[in-house]
Design a protein around this motif. Structure first.
Motif, PDB file in Angstrom:
ATOM      1  N   ARG A  45     -29.262 -40.733  14.351  1.00  0.00           N
ATOM      2  CA  ARG A  45     -29.202 -42.188  14.477  1.00  0.00           C
ATOM      3  C   ARG A  45     -30.589 -42.779  14.321  1.00  0.00           C
ATOM      4  NH1 ARG A  45     -26.814 -42.428  20.372  1.00  0.00           N
ATOM      5  NH2 ARG A  45     -28.022 -40.483  20.476  1.00  0.00           N
ATOM      6  N   VAL A  69     -28.340 -42.313  10.178  1.00  0.00           N
ATOM      7  CA  VAL A  69     -26.956 -42.555  10.585  1.00  0.00           C
ATOM      8  C   VAL A  69     -26.898 -43.920  11.275  1.00  0.00           C
ATOM      9  CG1 VAL A  69     -25.092 -41.747  12.092  1.00  0.00           C
ATOM     10  CG2 VAL A  69     -26.478 -40.095  10.812  1.00  0.00           C
ATOM     11  N   TYR A  71     -26.756 -46.767  13.764  1.00  0.00           N
ATOM     12  CA  TYR A  71     -27.163 -46.656  15.155  1.00  0.00           C
ATOM     13  C   TYR A  71     -26.017 -47.002  16.097  1.00  0.00           C
ATOM     14  CZ  TYR A  71     -30.282 -46.762  19.178  1.00  0.00           C
ATOM     15  OH  TYR A  71     -30.877 -46.496  20.383  1.00  0.00           O
ATOM     16  N   TYR A  72     -25.879 -46.208  17.151  1.00  0.00           N
ATOM     17  CA  TYR A  72     -24.887 -46.468  18.193  1.00  0.00           C
ATOM     18  C   TYR A  72     -25.422 -45.935  19.506  1.00  0.00           C
ATOM     19  CZ  TYR A  72     -23.779 -41.501  17.665  1.00  0.00           C
ATOM     20  OH  TYR A  72     -23.873 -40.133  17.603  1.00  0.00           O
ATOM     21  N   LEU A  78     -20.068 -45.230  19.467  1.00  0.00           N
ATOM     22  CA  LEU A  78     -19.735 -44.392  18.315  1.00  0.00           C
ATOM     23  C   LEU A  78     -18.381 -44.770  17.742  1.00  0.00           C
ATOM     24  CD1 LEU A  78     -20.089 -42.019  16.388  1.00  0.00           C
ATOM     25  CD2 LEU A  78     -19.286 -40.504  18.211  1.00  0.00           C
ATOM     26  N   ARG A  81     -18.515 -47.680  15.431  1.00  0.00           N
ATOM     27  CA  ARG A  81     -19.213 -47.474  14.163  1.00  0.00           C
ATOM     28  C   ARG A  81     -18.747 -46.204  13.456  1.00  0.00           C
ATOM     29  NH1 ARG A  81     -25.045 -49.898  13.755  1.00  0.00           N
ATOM     30  NH2 ARG A  81     -24.023 -50.387  11.769  1.00  0.00           N
ATOM     31  N   VAL A  85     -20.376 -44.025  10.278  1.00  0.00           N
ATOM     32  CA  VAL A  85     -21.002 -42.749  10.618  1.00  0.00           C
ATOM     33  C   VAL A  85     -20.415 -41.620   9.784  1.00  0.00           C
ATOM     34  CG1 VAL A  85     -21.283 -41.032  12.445  1.00  0.00           C
ATOM     35  CG2 VAL A  85     -21.664 -43.458  12.952  1.00  0.00           C
ATOM     36  N   THR A  88     -21.520 -41.760   6.157  1.00  0.00           N
ATOM     37  CA  THR A  88     -22.899 -41.285   6.012  1.00  0.00           C
ATOM     38  C   THR A  88     -22.955 -39.763   6.032  1.00  0.00           C
ATOM     39  OG1 THR A  88     -23.710 -43.299   7.081  1.00  0.00           O
ATOM     40  CG2 THR A  88     -25.219 -41.430   6.974  1.00  0.00           C
ATOM     41  N   LEU A 107     -22.783 -36.469  17.440  1.00  0.00           N
ATOM     42  CA  LEU A 107     -23.004 -36.422  16.001  1.00  0.00           C
ATOM     43  C   LEU A 107     -22.885 -34.993  15.475  1.00  0.00           C
ATOM     44  CD1 LEU A 107     -23.622 -38.620  13.946  1.00  0.00           C
ATOM     45  CD2 LEU A 107     -26.040 -38.015  14.124  1.00  0.00           C
TER      46      LEU A 107
END
Length: 393
Positions: A45, A69, A71-72, A78, A81, A85, A88, A107
């Motif tokens: 992120r 990635v 941002y969260y 998460l 988004r 994510v 990406t 992640l």
């Protein structure tokens, strides 16, 4: 061959794409991967900023790039988004890459799933224990029990699916998250202890220790600063002259300061905030006479090994990999302020015991020196490269 390393770090980047970190995940860390791979892609992120705060250092550089990635923050962030994510990760993790995911990071779990969907291999580094992190004494999120079950099972499953697994502990995490039968497994700490991290020799105490230090983030209650403050209050009420310095920052700080005030020890607890460089943290360790690590959950804590490298006596909780570093006489149950006060008070009052602990800790820290651990890390990376090449063929 390129290696992509997926981790839960929070980076910042400027409009030109230059990426920065205020922790260990800087260029010097990733440059070592270039001994094994031609390129390194760091996947994490990252938040766009207009100015880089003091103390931040570059992550990217020659041979090292960063995949930003979206941002969260936290599981709910998460979910909001998640489509971006996943896009990406699918775009950035190319089939021919060697991929290492750090668990139990959200992640990392997603990236392992993407690799499985691609029919491509991945390796794992296990750096913490979600079973403990989301236990009753861990995070206070209302969905904590659900996260505990899901992330523990995911970590167990993905360790079995990984071609190779590297753990930051020698035994503790391996017991709960074993690799698949016959799979490559390594136990290597992720601490970074270059020669300048070590004291020249052990400390020799001629009087009781007064200043204890606790190093850790105040983002979550995992570091148990509240337990240390309660133990301090008990010792002060008993007439023992001890003080506490807290190195770290986060949203829990106001509540912890209020706790110290209510317990009558505000003048004995110093919150110094986040330090921007390893040298600044070492200065705090050198100024202290004793380290406290009463964590509710840990993998193998870097801060503990960094303190031991400064020849600092230490007391810790009996969770995660801490018992691999501290003898039983200086271990306390997690969350038990009375036990912490008892062990802290006894050790702080005994100069001979402090001197023995200092020498022991410095000797042990040398087992985790960077040149020693790099041999294990390199062996892990070589296996990752070789197994990725075999799957490619």
């Amino acid at each position: 061959m390129r290696v992509s390393v997926v981790l839960e770090q929070r980076f910042i980047h400027t409009a030109d794409g230059a990426t920065y970190d205020n922790g260990h995940a800087t260029y010097a860390h990733w440059e070592r991967y270039l001994n094994t791979f031609e390129e390194v892609q760091v996947v994490g992120r990252s938040q766009l900023v207009t100015a880089v705060p003091p103390g931040y250092r570059r992550v990217d550089g020659t041979g090292v790039s960063v995949l930003h990635v979206p941002y969260y923050q936290g599981p709910v962030g998460l979910l909001r988004r998640l489509p971006g994510v996943l896009r990406t990760l699918r775009r950035g993790l190319e089939p021919q890459d060697a991929v290492i995911v750090r668990l139990s990071g959200l992640l990392g779990h997603l990236a392992a799933g993407v690799r499985k969907a691609q029919g491509r291999p991945f390796a794992a580094e296990v750096v913490n224990d979600p079973y403990m992190a989301y236990g009753p004494d861990g995070t206070r999120h209302p969905l904590r029990p659900l996260f505990r079950v899901i992330l523990t099972r995911l970590t167990q499953m993905q360790c079995r699916e990984a071609d190779a697994v590297q753990y930051v502990t020698r035994e503790a995490l391996q017991r709960r998250y074993p690799p698949r039968r016959g799979g490559a497994s390594f136990g290597v700490s992720d601490v970074y202890l270059p020669p300048e991290a070590f004291s020249a020799g052990p400390r020799h105490y001629s009087q009781p220790a007064q200043l204890a230090v606790l190093v850790g983030s105040l983002e979550q209650p995992h570091k148990a600063v509240d337990v240390a403050i309660e133990a301090l209050a008990q010792l002060r009420r008993a007439g023992q002259n001890v003080r506490l310095r807290v190195v770290g920052d986060g949203p829990l700080r106001p509540a912890l300061e209020a706790q110290a005030e209510q317990a009558g020890v505000a003048q004995d607890v110093e919150f110094v905030g986040q330090r921007s460089t390893p040298q600044a943290v070492r200065a705090d360790l050198d100024a202290a006479e004793l380290l406290l690590m009463p964590s509710r959950t840990e993998g193998l804590p870097r801060a503990l090994l960094e303190a031991q490298a400064r020849a600092l006596p230490a007391i810790g909780s009996s969770v995660g990999g801490i018992p691999e570093l501290i003898p039983d006489e200086y271990l306390v149950p997690a969350g038990d302020a009375a036990a912490l006060a008892r062990v802290w008070g006894a050790l702080a009052a005994d100069p001979e015991a402090l001197s023995r602990a200092s020498a022991r800790n410095l000797n042990l820290a040398h087992e985790y020196a960077d040149d020693v651990l790099d041999r294990g890390r390199e062996a892990f990376r070589q296996v990752v490269r070789a197994q990725t090449a075999v799957r490619e063929n």
